[in-house]
Design an enzyme around this catalytic site. Structure first.
Site, short mmCIF file in Angstrom:
data_model
loop_
_atom_site.label_atom_id
_atom_site.label_comp_id
_atom_site.label_asym_id
_atom_site.label_seq_id
_atom_site.Cartn_x
_atom_site.Cartn_y
_atom_site.Cartn_z
N ARG A 179 0.87 -1.18 0.00
CA ARG A 179 0.00 0.00 0.00
C ARG A 179 0.90 1.22 0.00
NH1 ARG A 179 -2.73 4.13 0.44
NH2 ARG A 179 -4.89 4.22 1.11
N GLU A 230 -11.49 3.78 -4.73
CA GLU A 230 -11.51 2.32 -4.82
C GLU A 230 -12.05 1.83 -6.16
OE1 GLU A 230 -10.06 0.39 -2.50
OE2 GLU A 230 -9.58 2.28 -1.53
N ARG A 233 -1.03 -5.35 4.69
CA ARG A 233 -0.29 -4.90 3.51
C ARG A 233 0.95 -4.16 3.98
NH1 ARG A 233 -5.10 -1.67 0.57
NH2 ARG A 233 -5.09 -0.81 2.68
#
Length: 190
Positions: free
Chosen positions: A80, A88, A132
Site C-alpha cells: 500500500r 476504490e 499490507r
C-alpha cells in the site's frame, strides 16, 4: 471552468493550506519553549530536507500486479503506497460503480510500474490493518506516491508515523487539485 470545479479547487487548496499551516505551527510548538527555565537557550536547527531525502540504497523489487491506484503487488506481497489515497475499484458484484478517476489511477500506475523494477522504502509503521506492507515507491529516483497525487489521481492521506515525505506530497497536492479541476478522467481512459 465550471463553478462546481472552482468550488472543489478552492476547498482543496484551503485544505492543503490548513495542513501546511497546522504542520508549521506544530513544528514551531515542538521547538524552543521560552517559558521553561531548564531549557538551554541555544537554538537547534533542524534540517527538514535531510529527513525527506531518499536513502542512497533501498531494496528493489519487480511489480507483478497493480490492484488499484494505491495498492500494488510484488512477489505475492501486497504493498500500500504511503501518504496517498486513490478511489476504490469496486468489485463487479458489489452493485457499486467505479469512478473514472479510480480507473484512471489504476491505468496510470499500471503503465508506470507493471513489470518494472522499483525501489521500496518501508514506512516507520510497516503494515496496515489488512497486513499490507506500507511503503514509498521510487521509480528512477522519483517518488511514485507523489506522482499519483500530482497527476490528480490520488489525494494525500497522511497518517502518523508514516509522514516522512509529507512536504513533497503536500506540494504535489496543490498541483493535483488544479489538474483535477481541469480533467475529465473518463476521457483519459484507454
Amino acid at each position: 471552468m465550471k463553478s462546481a470545479q472552482k468550488y472543489r479547487l478552492l476547498i482543496g487548496l484551503s485544505f492543503v493550506l490548513a495542513v501546511v499551516l497546522m504542520g508549521g505551527g506544530f513544528w514551531y510548538w515542538q521547538g524552543a519553549d521560552n517559558n521553561n527555565p531548564h531549557q538551554d537557550n541555544q537554538t537547534e536547527t533542524i534540517n527538514i530536507t535531510s529527513q525527506n531525502e531518499k536513502p542512497d540504497s533501498l531494496p528493489s523489487l519487480v511489480i507483478t500486479r497493480v490492484i488499484d491506484g494505491d495498492t500494488i503487488e510484488a512477489d505475492q506481497e501486497r504493498i500500500r503506497l504511503i501518504g496517498i489515497n486513490a478511489e476504490e475499484i469496486n468489485q463487479p458484484d458489489s452493485g457499486k460503480t467505479t469512478s473514472c478517476r479510480a480507473l484512471a489511477a489504476k491505468e496510470y500506475l499500471t503503465s508506470l510500474l507493471l513489470d518494472k523494477t522499483v525501489e521500496i522504502e518501508i514506512g516507520q509503521e510497516p503494515k496496515d490493518q489488512y497486513n499490507r506492507t506500507l511503503a514509498y515507491i521510487f521509480l528512477d529516483q522519483e517518488l511514485v506516491n507523489a506522482l499519483l497525487v500530482e497527476e490528480g489521481l490520488a489525494d494525500i492521506w497522511l497518517i502518523a508515523p508514516n509522514t516522512k515525505y509529507h512536504q513533497q506530497l503536500i506540494e504535489a497536492q496543490v498541483i493535483g487539485l488544479e489538474k483535477q479541476a481541469n480533467i475529465d478522467f473518463c476521457q483519459t481512459l484507454n
